[in-house]
Design an enzyme around this catalytic site. Structure first.
Site, mmCIF file in Angstrom:
data_model
loop_
_atom_site.group_PDB
_atom_site.id
_atom_site.type_symbol
_atom_site.label_atom_id
_atom_site.label_comp_id
_atom_site.label_asym_id
_atom_site.label_seq_id
_atom_site.Cartn_x
_atom_site.Cartn_y
_atom_site.Cartn_z
ATOM 1 N N HIS A 47 -78.461 9.702 42.206
ATOM 2 C CA HIS A 47 -78.644 8.367 41.610
ATOM 3 C C HIS A 47 -79.879 7.686 42.214
ATOM 4 O O HIS A 47 -80.726 7.163 41.489
ATOM 5 C CB HIS A 47 -77.383 7.537 41.852
ATOM 6 C CG HIS A 47 -77.456 6.131 41.365
ATOM 7 N ND1 HIS A 47 -76.709 5.679 40.299
ATOM 8 C CD2 HIS A 47 -78.186 5.063 41.793
ATOM 9 C CE1 HIS A 47 -76.976 4.400 40.093
ATOM 10 N NE2 HIS A 47 -77.867 3.997 40.990
ATOM 11 N N GLU A 48 -79.988 7.723 43.531
ATOM 12 C CA GLU A 48 -81.112 7.053 44.195
ATOM 13 C C GLU A 48 -82.430 7.778 43.940
ATOM 14 O O GLU A 48 -83.467 7.132 43.743
ATOM 15 C CB GLU A 48 -80.852 6.899 45.696
ATOM 16 C CG GLU A 48 -79.656 6.038 46.036
ATOM 17 C CD GLU A 48 -79.615 4.688 45.329
ATOM 18 O OE1 GLU A 48 -80.687 4.113 45.055
ATOM 19 O OE2 GLU A 48 -78.504 4.216 45.050
ATOM 20 N N HIS B 154 -84.072 6.774 40.759
ATOM 21 C CA HIS B 154 -84.824 5.509 40.838
ATOM 22 C C HIS B 154 -86.292 5.755 41.164
ATOM 23 O O HIS B 154 -87.167 5.018 40.695
ATOM 24 C CB HIS B 154 -84.241 4.595 41.920
ATOM 25 C CG HIS B 154 -83.087 3.774 41.475
ATOM 26 N ND1 HIS B 154 -83.178 2.835 40.464
ATOM 27 C CD2 HIS B 154 -81.805 3.731 41.915
ATOM 28 C CE1 HIS B 154 -81.998 2.250 40.301
ATOM 29 N NE2 HIS B 154 -81.148 2.775 41.162
#
Length: 146
Positions: free
Chosen positions: A130-131, A134
């Site tokens: 998820h990170e 980004h």
């Protein structure tokens, strides 16, 4: 404790690609410390530098008793799959099911510029993926499967 403002999904910076870190110095360490404080204050389990308005390839994940600071991270292996509910500090009042690998191996640097390789699984793998998304301007809402 230095808190930074969270960049929300309606801000165009959140969709920009982050740049590699080349200096492992006091400003980077301050950024990491500020990111961690901001993440904790907002009840998060992960945060990317872009979420505090800094386009650097830097993420922090704290999951399952493990705190990771990953600089210039890159996934080098993936195994299995899992689908689970996700949310995001930058996407308010939205959750959705996303498919992620069950296990990943990541190479990265620590805050001092030391190279590392680590393998994580289950929820920690989800949080890291998820990170890392980004860093390329990708939000979990782009990947919702249900």
């Amino acid at each position: 404790m230095a808190l930074r403002n969270i960049i929300l999904s309606d801000n165009e910076i959140i969709r920009k690609k982050s740049k590699a870190v080349s200096q492992f110095d006091a400003p980077l360490w301050q950024l990491l410390d500020d990111m961690y404080d901001t993440m904790v204050q907002n009840n998060g389990c992960g945060i990317a530098a872009v979420q505090v308005g800094v386009l650097k390839r830097v993420v922090i994940v704290e999951a399952n008793g493990l705190k990771l600071e990953l600089i210039n991270p890159e996934i080098i292996a993936k195994k299995g799959k899992q689908v689970g509910m996700e949310g995001c500090l930058s996407v308010k009042n939205t959750n959705g099911k996303v498919e992620r690998p069950y296990e990943i191996t990541v190479k990265a640097f620590d805050r001092y510029g030391n190279a590392m390789t680590l393998t994580v699984c289950d929820f920690t793998a989800v949080a890291v993926c998820h990170e890392l998304d980004h860093l390329d301007g990708i939000l979990f809402i782009d990947k919702i499967v249900e």
